[in-house]
Design a protein around this motif. Structure first.
Motif, PDB file in Angstrom:
ATOM      1  N   MET A  25       0.829  -1.199   0.000  1.00  0.00           N
ATOM      2  CA  MET A  25       0.000   0.000   0.000  1.00  0.00           C
ATOM      3  C   MET A  25       0.865   1.252   0.000  1.00  0.00           C
ATOM      4  O   MET A  25       0.635   2.199  -0.772  1.00  0.00           O
ATOM      5  CB  MET A  25      -0.939  -0.007   1.213  1.00  0.00           C
ATOM      6  N   MET A  26       1.886   1.279   0.834  1.00  0.00           N
ATOM      7  CA  MET A  26       2.794   2.422   0.887  1.00  0.00           C
ATOM      8  C   MET A  26       3.603   2.539  -0.407  1.00  0.00           C
ATOM      9  O   MET A  26       3.893   3.638  -0.872  1.00  0.00           O
ATOM     10  CB  MET A  26       3.737   2.301   2.090  1.00  0.00           C
ATOM     11  N   GLN A  50       2.615   1.708  -3.471  1.00  0.00           N
ATOM     12  CA  GLN A  50       1.761   2.336  -4.477  1.00  0.00           C
ATOM     13  C   GLN A  50       1.526   3.819  -4.178  1.00  0.00           C
ATOM     14  O   GLN A  50       1.565   4.658  -5.079  1.00  0.00           O
ATOM     15  CB  GLN A  50       0.419   1.601  -4.547  1.00  0.00           C
ATOM     16  N   LEU A  51       1.304   4.133  -2.903  1.00  0.00           N
ATOM     17  CA  LEU A  51       1.063   5.517  -2.518  1.00  0.00           C
ATOM     18  C   LEU A  51       2.270   6.387  -2.829  1.00  0.00           C
ATOM     19  O   LEU A  51       2.134   7.516  -3.321  1.00  0.00           O
ATOM     20  CB  LEU A  51       0.731   5.587  -1.024  1.00  0.00           C
ATOM     21  N   SER A  52       3.468   5.859  -2.579  1.00  0.00           N
ATOM     22  CA  SER A  52       4.697   6.597  -2.861  1.00  0.00           C
ATOM     23  C   SER A  52       4.821   6.903  -4.356  1.00  0.00           C
ATOM     24  O   SER A  52       5.183   8.024  -4.746  1.00  0.00           O
ATOM     25  CB  SER A  52       5.910   5.793  -2.388  1.00  0.00           C
ATOM     26  N   ARG A  95       2.384   7.166  -6.564  1.00  0.00           N
ATOM     27  CA  ARG A  95       1.369   8.155  -6.928  1.00  0.00           C
ATOM     28  C   ARG A  95       1.768   9.549  -6.448  1.00  0.00           C
ATOM     29  O   ARG A  95       1.610  10.539  -7.177  1.00  0.00           O
ATOM     30  CB  ARG A  95       0.007   7.759  -6.342  1.00  0.00           C
ATOM     31  N   ARG A  96       2.277   9.630  -5.240  1.00  0.00           N
ATOM     32  CA  ARG A  96       2.682  10.929  -4.700  1.00  0.00           C
ATOM     33  C   ARG A  96       3.801  11.558  -5.519  1.00  0.00           C
ATOM     34  O   ARG A  96       3.908  12.780  -5.604  1.00  0.00           O
ATOM     35  CB  ARG A  96       3.123  10.773  -3.236  1.00  0.00           C
ATOM     36  N   SER A 123       1.090   8.471 -12.818  1.00  0.00           N
ATOM     37  CA  SER A 123      -0.374   8.540 -12.949  1.00  0.00           C
ATOM     38  C   SER A 123      -0.938   7.531 -13.938  1.00  0.00           C
ATOM     39  O   SER A 123      -2.156   7.336 -13.970  1.00  0.00           O
ATOM     40  CB  SER A 123      -0.790   9.956 -13.382  1.00  0.00           C
ATOM     41  N   GLU A 130       2.280  -2.992  -9.239  1.00  0.00           N
ATOM     42  CA  GLU A 130       1.644  -3.709  -8.132  1.00  0.00           C
ATOM     43  C   GLU A 130       1.692  -5.220  -8.351  1.00  0.00           C
ATOM     44  O   GLU A 130       1.862  -5.999  -7.414  1.00  0.00           O
ATOM     45  CB  GLU A 130       0.190  -3.255  -7.987  1.00  0.00           C
TER      46      GLU A 130
END
Length: 216
Positions: free
Chosen positions: A11-12, A14-16, A18-19, A23, A32
């Motif tokens: 989860m982290m 993927q979040l990293s 995106r941040r 995109s 993933e």
């Protein structure tokens, strides 16, 4: 051996991405889906989903996830594309590419890395990746042309012979600059009149060297 990935890490991870500006949903899905922990050294598996480069055999590295995702996104891949990768390493980048195109040819100058990557990719089911032991500066003539080319080691300049392997409207991404310092990712697009060149972001890669490695 089963993947050791756990949901909080992924989860982290993927979040990293995106941040940091990734995109393209297809690229994010590929990142993933591919178990990065299966491509790092066993001692580094706990760090597999951190956004850092990690050492592998033969003094080489597996690039940090953001760089893998960014370079992949910049290629603008389509399912019909045939892709050439220079610098197989662990096989991780090739695995990500394989989820987004029809076929990947990846060339590695270290026999140890080529053999390990070939075995790993086969075991994990990435059956549209062909691993070749060879010289990335001297791609076999029989390999033909490619829709996309990605170089995952630093080059002082992009060889014209490599750029000429691009088909019409083909795209090449490579880190260009001093071999033991900071390089800049360069994106070449083949047009009807030549090549359009764009500089992207600064990176740091191990050197791309000609010939087969003595350390096999």
């Amino acid at each position: 051996m089963p993947s050791l990935q756990n949901p909080p890490q992924k989860m982290m991870f993927q979040l990293s991405l995106r941040r940091r500006g990734i995109s393209d949903q297809a690229v994010l899905r590929a990142m993933e889906d591919v178990p990065r922990d299966m491509f790092v050294e066993p001692a580094d598996r706990a760090d597999a989903y951190r956004d850092i480069a990690l050492g592998i055999a033969c003094g080489q590295t597996i690039s940090q996830p953001f760089v893998v995702a960014y370079m992949t996104e910049q290629l603008g891949l389509q399912k019909s594309h045939r892709v050439l990768e220079i610098g197989t390493g662990s096989g991780y980048q090739a695995a990500v590419l394989s989820r987004l195109c029809s076929h990947v040819v990846t060339i590695e100058r270290y026999r140890t890395l080529a053999d390990r990557a070939r075995s790993r990719l086969a075991q994990l089911g990435y059956d549209n990746v062909e691993v070749m032991l060879g010289d990335g500066f001297d791609v076999p003539a029989g390999a033909g042309a490619f829709d996309r080319i990605i170089v995952t080691a630093a080059m002082e300049q992009i060889p014209d012979a490599l750029a000429q392997r691009l088909g019409p409207e083909g795209v090449l991404i490579a880190p260009v600059g001093p071999l033991h310092s900071v390089q800049t990712l360069v994106r070449l697009v083949r047009t009807e009149t030549g090549f359009e060149r764009k500089q992207l972001v600064d990176v740091r890669f191990v050197p791309a060297l000609p010939g087969l490695a003595r350390e096999l």
